[in-house]
Write a protein that holds these residues in place. Structure first.
Motif, mmCIF file in Angstrom:
data_model
loop_
_atom_site.group_PDB
_atom_site.id
_atom_site.type_symbol
_atom_site.label_atom_id
_atom_site.label_comp_id
_atom_site.label_asym_id
_atom_site.label_seq_id
_atom_site.Cartn_x
_atom_site.Cartn_y
_atom_site.Cartn_z
ATOM 1 N N LYS A 53 56.860 41.699 25.655
ATOM 2 C CA LYS A 53 57.878 40.961 24.878
ATOM 3 C C LYS A 53 58.039 39.548 25.425
ATOM 4 C CE LYS A 53 60.763 44.750 23.266
ATOM 5 N NZ LYS A 53 61.838 45.631 23.767
ATOM 6 N N TRP A 54 58.068 39.440 26.754
ATOM 7 C CA TRP A 54 58.182 38.118 27.393
ATOM 8 C C TRP A 54 56.998 37.234 26.976
ATOM 9 C CZ3 TRP A 54 54.651 36.246 31.167
ATOM 10 C CH2 TRP A 54 54.980 34.992 31.697
ATOM 11 N N GLY A 55 55.802 37.827 27.039
ATOM 12 C CA GLY A 55 54.599 37.070 26.673
ATOM 13 C C GLY A 55 54.670 36.555 25.246
ATOM 14 N N MET A 56 55.180 37.402 24.337
ATOM 15 C CA MET A 56 55.311 36.997 22.936
ATOM 16 C C MET A 56 56.323 35.849 22.813
ATOM 17 S SD MET A 56 53.161 38.677 21.140
ATOM 18 C CE MET A 56 53.701 38.248 19.484
ATOM 19 N N SER A 57 57.439 35.971 23.562
ATOM 20 C CA SER A 57 58.481 34.950 23.437
ATOM 21 C C SER A 57 58.006 33.612 24.007
ATOM 22 C CB SER A 57 59.770 35.404 24.130
ATOM 23 O OG SER A 57 59.571 35.390 25.533
ATOM 24 N N GLU A 58 57.046 33.661 24.908
ATOM 25 C CA GLU A 58 56.492 32.434 25.487
ATOM 26 C C GLU A 58 55.316 31.905 24.660
ATOM 27 O OE1 GLU A 58 57.344 30.721 28.399
ATOM 28 O OE2 GLU A 58 59.120 31.965 28.625
ATOM 29 N N ASN A 59 55.029 32.588 23.552
ATOM 30 C CA ASN A 59 53.903 32.208 22.683
ATOM 31 C C ASN A 59 52.557 32.177 23.409
ATOM 32 O OD1 ASN A 59 55.155 31.887 20.176
ATOM 33 N ND2 ASN A 59 56.091 29.988 20.948
ATOM 34 N N LEU A 60 52.344 33.156 24.271
ATOM 35 C CA LEU A 60 51.079 33.189 25.015
ATOM 36 C C LEU A 60 49.933 33.606 24.095
ATOM 37 C CD1 LEU A 60 52.116 35.012 28.331
ATOM 38 C CD2 LEU A 60 52.008 32.551 27.891
ATOM 39 N N ASP A 61 48.729 33.094 24.414
ATOM 40 C CA ASP A 61 47.526 33.567 23.730
ATOM 41 C C ASP A 61 46.957 34.779 24.458
ATOM 42 O OD1 ASP A 61 47.334 31.382 21.821
ATOM 43 O OD2 ASP A 61 46.914 30.137 23.572
ATOM 44 N N MET A 62 47.245 34.836 25.770
ATOM 45 C CA MET A 62 46.683 35.915 26.563
ATOM 46 C C MET A 62 47.655 36.311 27.664
ATOM 47 S SD MET A 62 43.100 35.856 28.747
ATOM 48 C CE MET A 62 42.016 35.704 27.350
ATOM 49 N N LEU A 63 47.860 37.621 27.802
ATOM 50 C CA LEU A 63 48.719 38.121 28.881
ATOM 51 C C LEU A 63 47.888 39.035 29.773
ATOM 52 C CD1 LEU A 63 51.644 38.433 30.085
ATOM 53 C CD2 LEU A 63 51.789 40.533 28.743
ATOM 54 N N ILE A 64 47.867 38.713 31.062
ATOM 55 C CA ILE A 64 47.102 39.537 32.011
ATOM 56 C C ILE A 64 48.083 40.198 32.966
ATOM 57 C CG2 ILE A 64 45.347 39.504 33.836
ATOM 58 C CD1 ILE A 64 44.231 36.928 32.556
ATOM 59 N N SER A 65 48.009 41.535 33.081
ATOM 60 C CA SER A 65 48.850 42.181 34.082
ATOM 61 C C SER A 65 47.978 42.524 35.269
ATOM 62 C CB SER A 65 49.523 43.436 33.507
ATOM 63 O OG SER A 65 48.858 44.599 33.938
ATOM 64 N N GLU A 66 48.452 42.150 36.447
ATOM 65 C CA GLU A 66 47.688 42.439 37.661
ATOM 66 C C GLU A 66 48.477 43.405 38.520
ATOM 67 O OE1 GLU A 66 46.984 39.149 40.467
ATOM 68 O OE2 GLU A 66 46.563 40.707 41.937
ATOM 69 N N SER A 67 47.900 44.585 38.802
ATOM 70 C CA SER A 67 48.625 45.540 39.640
ATOM 71 C C SER A 67 47.699 46.162 40.670
ATOM 72 C CB SER A 67 49.256 46.626 38.775
ATOM 73 O OG SER A 67 48.272 47.256 37.970
ATOM 74 N N ALA A 68 48.223 46.358 41.871
ATOM 75 C CA ALA A 68 47.416 46.940 42.952
ATOM 76 C C ALA A 68 47.403 48.452 42.824
ATOM 77 C CB ALA A 68 47.982 46.535 44.302
ATOM 78 N N GLY A 69 46.225 49.033 42.906
ATOM 79 C CA GLY A 69 46.114 50.485 42.893
ATOM 80 C C GLY A 69 46.280 50.973 44.310
ATOM 81 N N LEU A 70 47.508 51.313 44.665
ATOM 82 C CA LEU A 70 47.772 51.548 46.085
ATOM 83 C C LEU A 70 47.372 52.931 46.570
ATOM 84 C CD1 LEU A 70 50.986 49.539 45.859
ATOM 85 C CD2 LEU A 70 49.175 49.032 47.484
#
Lengths: 342, 227
Positions: free
Chosen positions: B78-95
């Motif tokens: 939702k945040w990405g949409m509100s910022e009008n992003l073309d691309m949203l990348i989520s980065e998470s560590a596989g702990l």
């Protein structure tokens, strides 16, 4: 060959007979007991839920991955070494936008050296070759394979990995003996006669290395020269990649001329990026890189060929002095006059 | 908005790989945002800001990072949409290697490194096995043969994935990844989408803060070693 789409309905017995490596797939998931009388589908249906949970796959995903595994391994088995006969570099532009005006065909069996100051764009050229640039990288270069625009699938397929790399910074990190290490590599290449290849690589590595090593030596105990020698022998004899990229090789403890000859004999296109005069003169052609572009192509002249021997002698003398210092020697008149030939 | 999930063991080079790929995407003038998930602290948001990327940080603290990710991803989109992003990348560590952050139909990338040992590809669960692309880093410091063996092991664990070798320092190989990122599917929301595989479960007395050792204190989802 069993039709791929039906593979899941075949009995494991048949599949294991046909594709001997199929068992490895299940073993890597922690499944060691396989009922040969079941089909893949039925077998997947009977696997215990906890086992699947630990494997991180559900039943359908397991079947899909199994089929993909078989077809990928088959592709790997079929991939032959000499799919590339030449690459062509079509010039783009340097950092300032000046055109390169280059159309250069490089053939397997040739040795090309690449010279230029640090940061001049040597790595970028090597990267363009590796990713088969199609006027879509910062240099706008285009790379052709066998004179043609490569098809897009080939560009990103792992089985067609074009470039093998060898650099001064590379080390062995596996905790294995020389023999076990080559065995691992040969298995991953699905080579038939593993014992023969182990023997060949070890004896070839020994020819290149100053100090000998045997096949039971742990990798991590090899000296710098021995490691480099083994890496070159292994790349020449066991790597599929038709292009070998060498980023400097130290001259201590390795016969560099023989090493390059070995790679050429195995039908590799050898690219050497170097600051070392002897190594630079080993190339049939020399690409000079400046401001991110190829600024000059120099063919090795008869005169330069003649001087390689002399440069090698000077090099050897410096090496001797290094060893002399290492073993506690001092520099005196005698050493210096030996160096300058006076 | 294109959505991409990137995960991988700690210190495998996720941030470097993403940054190098984004540098190639910049010439297309794409508006890119990154959500950096971590557990206790991170400095990577500074690196992202430096290259002109919008970034939000999520720190999971004492909650399972995977579950924390799952409970926040909807809002992040939702945040990405509100910022009008073309691309949203989520980065998470596989702990814990059993992480399972990949969402069906959403481009899933797993980053592993050559130094982590040749058995590592077998040890990582859904995060690797169900990724669409496996990026292998730190190839510049191990031998060609070890790179080939490692890649073979990755192929055994995930025969479906494309494998890309990236040098996180020089960026060699990142261009290939940037092309794949451009092909990612676009979504306006991930609500009602499903994970590719269930997340690790932990519902026991220790989840609610118990610190005592002993059978009598243990309730909930418990698994014992067969000794």
């Amino acid at each position: 060959m069993l039709a791929k789409e039906d593979l899941a309905s075949f009995k494991l017995e048949q599949i294991l007979a046909k594709y001997t490596y199929a068992r490895d797939f299940f073993i890597s998931l922690g499944i060691n007991e396989i009922d040969p009388n079941l089909t893949v589908k039925d077998f997947a249906g009977e696997i215990n839920y906890d086992v699947l949970e630990d494997a991180g796959l559900n039943r359908e995903q397991l079947i899909v991955n199994f089929l993909a595994f078989i077809s990928r391994m088959e592709a790997l088995k079929k991939s032959s070494r000499n799919v590339v006969e030449s690459i062509t570099i079509i010039g783009g532009n340097d950092k300032f936008g000046n055109a390169e005006h280059i159309n250069l065909e490089l053939k397997v069996g040739e040795v090309i050296s690449i010279v230029g100051p640090t940061g001049s764009g040597k790595s970028r050229l090597l990267a363009d070759i590796e990713c088969l640039a199609q006027r879509d990288t910062p240099t706008n270069r285009q790379i052709l394979l066998n004179g043609e625009v490569p098809d897009i699938n080939k560009r990103f397929s792992m089985e067609n990995k074009l470039v093998a790399q060898l650099s001064q910074n590379m080390n062995f990190v596996m905790d294995l003996s020389v023999q076990e290490f080559i065995r691992f590599h040969a298995e991953s290449r699905m080579v038939a006669n593993i014992e023969t290849i182990i023997h060949e690589i070890v004896s070839c590595g020994n020819e290149l290395a100053g100090e000998k090593f045997d096949q039971d030596t742990p990798l991590t105990q090899l000296s710098g020269g021995q490691s480099r020698a083994l890496m070159i022998a292994d790349t020449a004899l066991l790597s599929l990649s038709p292009i070998v990229l060498i980023d400097e090789i130290e001259n201590a403890g390795i016969d560099r001329r023989n090493a390059i000859e070995l790679l050429v004999k195995e039908e590799k296109l050898v690219l050497i990026s170097t600051h070392d005069p002897v190594l630079a003169l080993m190339g049939d052609k020399r690409l000079v890189i400046k401001n991110g572009g190829i600024s000059k192509i120099i063919d090795l002249s008869e005169e330069e060929k003649y001087y390689i021997d002399i440069l090698e002698k000077v090099d050897k003398k410096m090496l001797n002095i290094r060893n002399h210092l290492r073993t506690g020697g001092v520099i005196d008149d005698k050493i210096i006059s030996g160096l300058t030939g006076q | 908005m294109k959505i991409i999930t990137v995960s991988g063991p700690p210190s495998s080079g996720k941030t470097s790989v993403i940054i190098k790929a984004i540098e190639y995407l910049k010439k297309d003038n794409l508006e890119i945002g990154v959500i950096k998930f971590d557990s206790l602290s991170t400095y990577d948001d500074v690196l992202y800001k430096k290259i002109g990327v919008k970034v939000k940080v999520g720190l999971s603290g004492n909650i399972c990072p995977d579950h924390y990710y799952m409970t926040n991803i909807e809002d992040c989109v939702k945040w990405g949409m509100s910022e009008n992003l073309d691309m949203l990348i989520s980065e998470s560590a596989g702990l814990c290697n059993r992480c399972s952050p990949h969402i069906r139909d959403v481009l899933a990338i797993c980053v592993v490194d050559n130094l982590s040992g040749i058995n590592t590809p077998k040890k990582i669960g859904p995060m690797l096995r169900l990724a669409d692309i496996v990026v292998i880093t730190k190839g510049d410091i191990v031998s060609q043969a070890e790179r080939e063996v490692f890649a073979f092991r990755v192929k055994q664990s995930n025969p479906r994935a494309s494998i890309i070798f990236i040098n996180g320092i020089t960026g060699q190989g990142a261009y290939d990844l940037s092309l794949h990122l451009k092909e990612a599917n676009e979504y306006e929301s991930v609500t009602d989408k499903k994970l590719r595989f269930s997340m690790p479960a932990a519902v026991c007395s220790y989840c609610t803060g118990d610190i005592r050792i002993g059978d009598k204190y243990q309730t909930g989802n418990i698994r014992k070693i067969k000794l």
